[in-house]
Enzyme design. Structure first.
Site, short mmCIF file in Angstrom:
data_model
loop_
_atom_site.label_atom_id
_atom_site.label_comp_id
_atom_site.label_asym_id
_atom_site.label_seq_id
_atom_site.Cartn_x
_atom_site.Cartn_y
_atom_site.Cartn_z
CG HIS A 18 -1.93 -0.99 1.35
ND1 HIS A 18 -2.09 -1.78 2.47
CD2 HIS A 18 -2.89 -1.39 0.49
CE1 HIS A 18 -3.10 -2.60 2.29
NE2 HIS A 18 -3.60 -2.39 1.09
CE LYS A 42 -11.47 -6.85 2.80
NZ LYS A 42 -10.34 -5.98 2.46
NE ARG A 92 -3.24 -8.11 -4.31
CZ ARG A 92 -3.91 -8.70 -3.35
NH1 ARG A 92 -3.30 -9.05 -2.25
NH2 ARG A 92 -5.19 -8.96 -3.48
CB SER A 130 -4.31 -6.84 4.76
OG SER A 130 -3.84 -5.61 4.28
#
Length: 172
Positions: A18, A42, A92, A130
């Protein structure tokens, strides 16, 4: 006219990936606003206040970056409210591309004056997420290459009892 970009996300926690994207985008825009959000789908390790504090500490050396809380509503509305005409996203892999292109298209239907700009993750960060970092930490692994020291300490502090329990279970 000031060029303002909005970079939304949950940042639970903020990673070196990030930060790399934020650092690179800070060279492209006059101001980069990080919107840290609550994502109900989440299970967050850190509260939104903790994530904001960790991000502020991790980004303190980048002068044209600020951080806001995004507590709900459409991201394009947040962008418009701060004068941003760009929403930044990082990708990504091809799965990220598919997801982000769909979100960008939906955002365009809601506010046609706001563009989505995608930056490709640096090669040495493409594997980072993460959730993977949290799992490595939970089992006592080394995350020092993936997050700033302040984030590393915060994660291990959160997991210290779980790590001990996991290590103890493995030895039995």
């Amino acid at each position: 006219m000031k060029r303002i970009a909005l970079y939304p996300g949950s940042f639970d926690p903020i990673t070196n990936g990030h930060i790399d994207l934020i650092r690179r985008s800070s060279q492209l825009y006059d101001e980069v606003v990080i919107a840290i959000s609550f994502n109900s789908s989440k299970k967050n390790l850190f509260s939104i206040e903790e994530r904001i504090a960790l991000a502020k500490d991790s980004l303190k050396d980048i002068p044209n970056v600020s951080i806001i809380r995004h507590t709900g509503g459409l991201t394009v509305d947040v962008a418009a409210s701060i004068g941003a005409n760009v929403i930044l996203r990082g990708i990504r892999n091809t799965q990220d591309f598919e997801y982000e292109s769909n979100i960008a298209t939906l955002n365009k239907t809601q506010n046609s004056s706001i563009e989505t700009v995608v930056l490709i993750a640096a090669e040495h960060y493409r594997f980072l997420s993460s959730s993977m970092i949290k799992e490595i930490a939970l089992f006592g692994g080394d995350i020092s290459l993936f997050v700033p020291p302040v984030v590393e300490k915060a994660i291990y502090d959160k997991y210290k009892n779980d790590v001990k329990r996991n290590l103890h279970t493995e030895r039995q």
